[in-house]
Write a protein that holds these residues in place. Structure first.
Motif, short mmCIF file in Angstrom:
data_model
loop_
_atom_site.label_atom_id
_atom_site.label_comp_id
_atom_site.label_asym_id
_atom_site.label_seq_id
_atom_site.Cartn_x
_atom_site.Cartn_y
_atom_site.Cartn_z
N ASP A 56 39.59 -64.66 -29.66
CA ASP A 56 40.13 -66.01 -29.70
C ASP A 56 41.02 -66.27 -28.50
O ASP A 56 42.12 -65.70 -28.39
CB ASP A 56 40.93 -66.20 -30.99
CG ASP A 56 41.34 -67.65 -31.22
OD1 ASP A 56 41.39 -68.42 -30.24
OD2 ASP A 56 41.60 -68.01 -32.38
N PRO A 57 40.61 -67.14 -27.55
CA PRO A 57 41.44 -67.39 -26.36
C PRO A 57 42.74 -68.10 -26.68
O PRO A 57 43.69 -68.02 -25.90
CB PRO A 57 40.53 -68.25 -25.48
CG PRO A 57 39.54 -68.87 -26.40
CD PRO A 57 39.33 -67.88 -27.52
N ASN A 58 42.80 -68.80 -27.82
CA ASN A 58 44.05 -69.46 -28.18
C ASN A 58 45.16 -68.46 -28.45
O ASN A 58 46.31 -68.67 -28.06
CB ASN A 58 43.85 -70.34 -29.43
CG ASN A 58 43.07 -71.58 -29.11
OD1 ASN A 58 43.47 -72.38 -28.28
ND2 ASN A 58 41.93 -71.74 -29.75
N ILE A 59 44.83 -67.37 -29.13
CA ILE A 59 45.84 -66.35 -29.41
C ILE A 59 46.36 -65.78 -28.09
O ILE A 59 47.57 -65.60 -27.90
CB ILE A 59 45.27 -65.25 -30.31
CG1 ILE A 59 44.93 -65.82 -31.69
CG2 ILE A 59 46.27 -64.10 -30.45
CD1 ILE A 59 44.25 -64.84 -32.62
N GLY A 60 45.43 -65.50 -27.18
CA GLY A 60 45.85 -64.98 -25.88
C GLY A 60 46.74 -65.95 -25.13
O GLY A 60 47.73 -65.56 -24.51
N ALA A 61 46.41 -67.24 -25.19
CA ALA A 61 47.22 -68.25 -24.50
C ALA A 61 48.59 -68.39 -25.14
O ALA A 61 49.61 -68.55 -24.45
CB ALA A 61 46.49 -69.59 -24.50
N ILE A 62 48.66 -68.35 -26.48
CA ILE A 62 49.95 -68.41 -27.17
C ILE A 62 50.80 -67.20 -26.76
O ILE A 62 52.00 -67.31 -26.49
CB ILE A 62 49.75 -68.45 -28.70
CG1 ILE A 62 49.09 -69.76 -29.11
CG2 ILE A 62 51.09 -68.29 -29.42
CD1 ILE A 62 48.61 -69.78 -30.56
N LEU A 63 50.16 -66.03 -26.72
CA LEU A 63 50.86 -64.80 -26.32
C LEU A 63 51.43 -64.92 -24.91
O LEU A 63 52.59 -64.58 -24.65
CB LEU A 63 49.90 -63.62 -26.43
CG LEU A 63 50.45 -62.22 -26.10
CD1 LEU A 63 49.68 -61.17 -26.91
CD2 LEU A 63 50.33 -61.90 -24.62
N LEU A 64 50.62 -65.44 -23.97
CA LEU A 64 51.09 -65.57 -22.59
C LEU A 64 52.24 -66.56 -22.48
O LEU A 64 53.20 -66.32 -21.72
CB LEU A 64 49.93 -66.01 -21.69
CG LEU A 64 48.83 -64.97 -21.47
CD1 LEU A 64 47.68 -65.59 -20.68
CD2 LEU A 64 49.36 -63.75 -20.75
N GLY A 65 52.17 -67.66 -23.23
CA GLY A 65 53.26 -68.62 -23.21
C GLY A 65 54.55 -68.03 -23.74
O GLY A 65 55.63 -68.22 -23.18
#
Length: 343
Positions: free
Chosen positions: A88-97
């Protein structure tokens, strides 16, 4: 005969005593400067900094944190299966933010993935053990065991999403109902008459709210038989659900998938069935993730500000740790529709 050369003995680590001797000041003065706990003259500060460079002293953050009862670490807790965490790329993006905000504040992120009951017990013990100063929680369900742990431990926390039992805890999210309503209405406006939905994650607020928004947009035209329910926001679930929908309702001409990954799976199933997108079936997703632009045709979708959610959640936790945020905060971010060729 083999000659073995002994390794040199490790260099002795410089201590605060070495700095004090070199700088000609007391250890208390050095402590005040390093911890920012009191006045230190400009002259003493310069001598201490020069001495630190000369003797190679590295302050012990562990010792300092023990005194302050701080770890300078924040947990990033994701309640999803391990495979979905990677997909899930959303989880990765949330993590990076979240990591960006924590890095700016000189805090370390600790990733904790909860994919089973055993994981929940292990992560719960870790959070209760005082190894982090607070945590960001992603994908929590109602009556989630991690929610119970952070509430009992009175741990600074911000949730990404809003399970209904959060009550007195901070959260960051989006208006899933309104967003789903808007994207479904746009799909209907293209002239579709038999619009289905691939609904996922109905055990948490995001999935249940997206189904509610879809239902509101259809009004009297809503047909429960055109809702395919799956467990996760996963590509494979999208393939399976779309295949089932075509068997159940061959005349379906529009589909709202509750995530871009599901929508990408739906496109695959439609291609296999010989259906053209968007000519025969219009497809829309949710997230505006990497899935949306890699699909053929590119997906019409809702842009979820995943990195922004992570940053806002981490900043909320940091504010709580610093005592700057004492009341629970609820933050909603905007979610514009991005219209592309799939509908």
């Amino acid at each position: 005969m083999t000659l073995v050369t002994a390794s040199p003995l490790p260099r002795k680590r410089a201590t605060v005593h070495d700095v004090a001797r070199e700088a000609g000041v007391s250890r208390g003065t050095i402590s005040r400067m390093l911890n920012g706990d009191g006045y230190v003259s400009a002259d003493a500060r310069e001598r201490i900094e020069a001495a630190i460079r000369k003797v190679g002293y590295v302050p012990s953050t562990t010792a300092r944190n023990l005194v302050r009862q701080r770890t300078n670490a924040v947990g990033f807790v994701v309640h999803e299966p391990h495979a979905l965490f990677l997909e899930d790329p959303n989880i990765g993006a949330i993590l990076l933010g979240a990591n960006e905000a924590l890095s700016e504040a000189d805090h370390q992120m600790v990733c904790l993935v909860v994919g089973s009951e055993r994981d929940a017990e292990r992560v719960g013990r870790y959070l209760r053990g005082g190894f982090v100063d607070g945590c960001v929680v992603v994908s929590a369900r109602e009556h989630d065991p991690i929610t119970a742990v952070v509430r009992a431990a009175q741990l600074p926390v911000a949730f990404v999403g809003h399970p209904p039992d959060l009550q007195d805890m901070s959260w960051v999210g989006i208006d899933n109902v309104a967003s789903a309503h808007e994207i479904t209405s746009r799909l209907l406006a293209t002239g579709r008459h038999r619009v289905a939905m691939i609904a996922a994650a109905l055990d948490r607020d995001s999935g249940a709210d997206r189904l509610a928004g879809f239902r509101q947009a259809l009004g009297d035209r809503f047909d429960a038989g055109l809702v395919a329910r799956v467990e996760h926001y996963a590509y494979s679930d999208g393939v399976r659900a779309m295949t089932e929908l075509l068997d159940r309702a061959p005349d379906v001409d529009g589909v709202f998938a509750a995530s871009d990954a599901l929508a990408a799976g739906a496109l695959e199933a439609l291609l296999r069935a010989g259906r053209r997108v968007p000519q025969d079936v219009g497809v829309v997703g949710f997230d505006d993730s990497a899935w949306a632009t890699r699909c053929t045709p590119p997906l019409s979708t809702v842009r979820q500000p995943a990195e922004g959610l992570g940053r806002a959640a981490a900043r909320s936790v940091l504010a709580q740790i610093a005592g700057e945020q004492r009341a629970p905060a609820a933050i909603l971010l905007d979610t514009p529709v991005v219209w592309r060729a799939s509908a």
